[in-house]
Design a protein around this motif. Sequence first.
Motif, PDB file in Angstrom:
ATOM      1  N   TYR A 176      26.833   4.031   1.798  1.00 11.17           N
ATOM      2  CA  TYR A 176      25.491   4.478   1.430  1.00 11.17           C
ATOM      3  C   TYR A 176      24.565   3.264   1.402  1.00 11.17           C
ATOM      4  O   TYR A 176      25.018   2.124   1.357  1.00 11.17           O
ATOM      5  N   GLU A 177      23.295   3.513   1.471  1.00 12.78           N
ATOM      6  CA  GLU A 177      22.310   2.435   1.461  1.00 12.78           C
ATOM      7  C   GLU A 177      22.449   1.619   0.174  1.00 12.78           C
ATOM      8  O   GLU A 177      22.399   2.166  -0.926  1.00 12.78           O
ATOM      9  N   GLY A 178      22.647   0.318   0.344  1.00 11.96           N
ATOM     10  CA  GLY A 178      22.769  -0.551  -0.823  1.00 11.96           C
ATOM     11  C   GLY A 178      24.168  -0.588  -1.418  1.00 11.96           C
ATOM     12  O   GLY A 178      24.353  -1.056  -2.552  1.00 11.96           O
ATOM     13  N   ASP A 179      25.163  -0.114  -0.660  1.00 14.71           N
ATOM     14  CA  ASP A 179      26.507  -0.040  -1.234  1.00 14.71           C
ATOM     15  C   ASP A 179      27.145  -1.410  -1.458  1.00 14.71           C
ATOM     16  O   ASP A 179      28.220  -1.506  -2.060  1.00 14.71           O
ATOM     17  N   GLU A 180      26.472  -2.476  -1.008  1.00 12.29           N
ATOM     18  CA  GLU A 180      27.004  -3.811  -1.279  1.00 12.29           C
ATOM     19  C   GLU A 180      26.796  -4.226  -2.729  1.00 12.29           C
ATOM     20  O   GLU A 180      27.243  -5.295  -3.156  1.00 12.29           O
TER      21      GLU A 180
ATOM     22  N   ASP B  55      30.038  -5.120  -4.175  1.00 12.74           N
ATOM     23  CA  ASP B  55      30.936  -5.913  -3.362  1.00 12.74           C
ATOM     24  C   ASP B  55      31.218  -7.237  -4.065  1.00 12.74           C
ATOM     25  O   ASP B  55      30.297  -7.923  -4.528  1.00 12.74           O
ATOM     26  N   VAL B  56      32.488  -7.619  -4.136  1.00 13.99           N
ATOM     27  CA  VAL B  56      32.875  -8.807  -4.901  1.00 13.99           C
ATOM     28  C   VAL B  56      32.186 -10.066  -4.396  1.00 13.99           C
ATOM     29  O   VAL B  56      31.631 -10.847  -5.178  1.00 13.99           O
ATOM     30  N   LYS B  57      32.199 -10.293  -3.085  1.00  8.56           N
ATOM     31  CA  LYS B  57      31.606 -11.518  -2.554  1.00  8.56           C
ATOM     32  C   LYS B  57      30.102 -11.558  -2.797  1.00  8.56           C
ATOM     33  O   LYS B  57      29.529 -12.610  -3.107  1.00  8.56           O
ATOM     34  N   VAL B  58      29.448 -10.405  -2.652  1.00  2.86           N
ATOM     35  CA  VAL B  58      28.008 -10.353  -2.920  1.00  2.86           C
ATOM     36  C   VAL B  58      27.738 -10.632  -4.392  1.00  2.86           C
ATOM     37  O   VAL B  58      26.842 -11.409  -4.750  1.00  2.86           O
TER      38      VAL B  58
END
Length: 268
Positions: A247-251, A254-257
């Motif tokens: 989905y839009e913005g699903d990062e 996210d661990v690295k982000v």
Amino acid sequence: MKDKVVVITGGATGIGYALAKTFGADGAKIVIAEPREHRMEEACEMLGELGVDARWTVCDVTDLESVEKLAHFTWGQHGRCDVLINNAGIGLREKRLPDTPMEDAHRIMDVNFWGVWRGCRVFGNRMKEQGSPAMIYNTGSENSFFCASTGAAYIASKHAVLGLTEMFRQQVPNYITVGLIIPGWVASELNPQFNEHVMPADDFAAIIYPQIKAGERFVVSHAYNVVRIDERMDALRAAYAKYAPRYEGDEEYDVKVLVGRLKDRGLI
């Protein structure tokens, strides 16, 4: 590889010995290490007959001090190490997971996983201090990516080597190459009764050697492995598509982000 120093654990037989011949034929100086003195003597004698500069020393990869002695021997003999092949490994006739004796499971992990860890730790530090281009290749397996055999401890150990290798390659200086060797079923002393049916070790070495010289991240051989890998990846992608679709913005989680954002804010 002319005059490069190559250390191979488990180098007296099977894949290790085949790689020793292949590196040696390309001009490398070989150090093989494992617990069985007589097998190493035989291997070095045969390598010498092929014109290879080959030396041996006893090493038990389950013992950190023994691995440190291997490094001390290598630097004492040659003053350097350019390539380490963490190849030592064992396999036992495992029963069902609940029936496998814990000492057997621990033994497999201690050689196949912790042995690789110790090699990376000891030689990685030495290579960092050495400061010149070097390589560390760990012998995983097709069992690093899917269940080709039936031994739970063996499969777990090879899955663990994949994770170790992928993390370690991010932690070393950029002049040290770290990669994973991914054998399918290759003739060895693990299952000698089947050797006439599986890939000869010399053929395997010939396939993977150019990949090692090129510094590849994954060193591969048995082509059909991609079918088995795709089976797992397809099931994983299907699970995400059904229960955790993009989905839009699903990062946002996210661990690295997240780590990057927290670092920017001075929180870690």
